[in-house]
Design a protein around this motif. Structure first.
Motif, PDB file in Angstrom:
ATOM      1  N   GLU A 276       8.957  16.099  23.828  1.00 23.74           N
ATOM      2  CA  GLU A 276       9.330  16.069  24.951  1.00 23.74           C
ATOM      3  C   GLU A 276      10.769  16.683  24.961  1.00 23.74           C
TER       4      GLU A 276
ATOM      5  N   ARG B 286      11.200  20.385  23.836  1.00 22.97           N
ATOM      6  CA  ARG B 286      10.826  21.163  25.221  1.00 22.97           C
ATOM      7  C   ARG B 286      11.565  21.197  26.059  1.00 22.97           C
ATOM      8  N   GLU B 287      11.997  19.638  26.187  1.00 24.40           N
ATOM      9  CA  GLU B 287      13.542  20.151  27.647  1.00 24.40           C
ATOM     10  C   GLU B 287      14.714  20.886  27.075  1.00 24.40           C
ATOM     11  N   SER B 288      15.473  20.808  25.685  1.00 25.41           N
ATOM     12  CA  SER B 288      16.152  21.137  25.464  1.00 25.41           C
ATOM     13  C   SER B 288      15.931  22.949  25.588  1.00 25.41           C
ATOM     14  N   SER B 289      15.183  23.381  25.262  1.00 20.70           N
ATOM     15  CA  SER B 289      14.485  24.721  25.171  1.00 20.70           C
ATOM     16  C   SER B 289      14.977  25.613  26.589  1.00 20.70           C
ATOM     17  N   ARG B 290      14.038  24.324  26.942  1.00 19.28           N
ATOM     18  CA  ARG B 290      13.914  24.619  28.973  1.00 19.28           C
ATOM     19  C   ARG B 290      14.958  25.546  29.450  1.00 19.28           C
ATOM     20  N   ARG B 291      16.814  24.264  29.419  1.00 20.06           N
ATOM     21  CA  ARG B 291      17.500  23.786  30.337  1.00 20.06           C
ATOM     22  C   ARG B 291      18.271  25.307  29.170  1.00 20.06           C
TER      23      ARG B 291
ATOM     24  N   ALA C 223      18.091  27.655  27.518  1.00 18.18           N
ATOM     25  CA  ALA C 223      17.522  29.175  27.522  1.00 18.18           C
ATOM     26  C   ALA C 223      18.274  29.535  28.555  1.00 18.18           C
ATOM     27  N   GLY C 224      18.256  29.069  29.347  1.00 18.26           N
ATOM     28  CA  GLY C 224      19.512  29.361  30.941  1.00 18.26           C
ATOM     29  C   GLY C 224      21.017  29.174  30.525  1.00 18.26           C
TER      30      GLY C 224
ATOM     31  N   TYR D 189      19.141  16.739  26.865  1.00 17.97           N
ATOM     32  CA  TYR D 189      17.438  16.001  27.012  1.00 17.97           C
ATOM     33  C   TYR D 189      17.722  14.992  27.218  1.00 17.97           C
TER      34      TYR D 189
END
Length: 252
Positions: free
Chosen positions: A143, A146-151, A153-154, A205
Motif C-alpha cells: 500500500e 501505491r500511495e507513493s506512486s499516486r501522490r 505522480a502529481g 506515504y
C-alpha cells in the motif's frame, strides 16, 4: 632513510614505469643513486610523491602539478591546505550527486513524468532507471508503494525542488547533531528522527513507527542505503537508525 624504486612503487601503489616517467620529466627525481646508478628515494621524495598523487587524483595535469610543487612561495602547509580545500569541495559535489541519485531512484520508482530539462534540473545527471525494477519488485504490491506512486505522480518540478530543499536542510541538521556528539537517544536526535518520519508522511506515504523502524534496519542491512548516509557523514547510517528506534520506543 633510502628507498628503492620498487619499494616506493609498492608503498605508493604506482608502477615503476610511472616513477621512471616522473623522473624523466623532472616531476619527481630521486635524491640519490647507488654506485651502480640505481635510483634511491628519501623521505622528502616520498612526501613530494604524496602531493603528486593528491593532485593527480583531483585531475590536475602533470605540468600543472610541477608548477604548483615547484612554486618557491609555497610551503608544505600551503599544499595541505589547498588539497584539503579541493578534496572538501569534491566531497561536497559527491554528496550532492548521491542525493540526486537517491531522489532520481525514488522518482523513477514512482513513475514521475517530467520533461528532460526538468528532470535534469531536479535530479542532475543521475540515471533514475538503475534500480527502478528492483524497487517495483520489492515494494510494488504494498500500500505504501501505491500511495507513493499516486501522490508523487502529481508532483511538479517545483514540488520536487521543495522536497529536495527540505531534505537537504534535514541532512544538515542531523549531521550537526552527530558531529556535536549528541547521543542518538538524546531529545535532539529523536526529534530529528521524528522529523525524518514526518517527511516521509508528508511527501510519500503513511509511516507508522513500526514501518519507520523497519526502514532504519534496512539502512544498515542494505549496503546501498548505508553508503548513501555514510556519504553524507561517516557514522550517520548507524546514528540515524539508533535515533529512529529510540524515538519509536519513547513514543510507544
Amino acid at each position: 632513510m633510502a628507498y628503492t624504486v620498487g619499494q616506493v612503487a609498492k608503498a605508493a601503489r604506482v608502477t615503476v614505469r610511472t616513477l621512471h616517467h616522473y623522473d624523466e620529466i623532472k616531476l619527481l627525481s630521486p635524491s640519490g643513486r647507488t654506485a651502480a646508478g640505481y635510483r634511491r628515494y628519501d623521505d622528502a621524495d616520498l612526501e613530494r610523491l604524496q602531493h603528486i598523487r593528491f593532485y593527480r587524483e583531483l585531475g590536475f595535469p602533470l605540468e600543472e602539478i610541477a608548477a604548483i610543487l615547484d612554486d618557491p612561495t609555497a610551503d608544505p602547509a600551503a599544499h595541505l591546505r589547498r588539497q584539503h580545500d579541493l578534496l572538501t569541495g569534491r566531497i561536497g559535489k559527491l554528496q550532492e550527486m548521491v542525493a540526486a541519485i537517491e531522489i532520481a531512484m525514488e522518482a523513477r520508482r514512482m513513475e514521475i513524468n517530467l520533461t528532460p530539462a526538468e528532470r535534469f534540473e531536479v535530479f542532475g545527471g543521475a540515471d533514475p532507471d538503475e534500480h527502478a525494477e528492483e524497487a517495483r519488485e520489492r515494494w510494488g504490491d504494498t500500500e505504501a508503494y501505491r500511495e507513493s506512486s499516486r501522490r508523487a505522480a502529481g508532483y511538479s518540478k517545483e514540488d520536487w525542488l521543495r522536497h529536495k530543499a527540505e531534505q537537504d536542510d534535514w541532512n544538515r541538521r542531523i549531521v550537526a547533531a552527530l558531529t556535536s556528539g549528541r547521543p542518538a537517544d538524546s531529545a535532539a536526535a529523536m526529534a530529528l528522527a521524528e522529523e525524518h518520519r514526518q517527511l516521509i508522511v508528508r511527501w510519500f506515504y503513511d509511516c507508522p513507527y513500526e514501518v519507520h523502524t523497519g526502514l532504519a534496519d534496512m539502512y544498515l542491512a542494505d549496503p546501498r542505503f548505508t553508503a548513501y548516509y555514510e556519504t553524507i557523514a561517516p557514522g550517520l547510517a548507524e546514528y540515524l537508525a539508533e535515533a529512529i528506534h529510540a524515538n519509536a520506543i519513547s513514543r510507544a
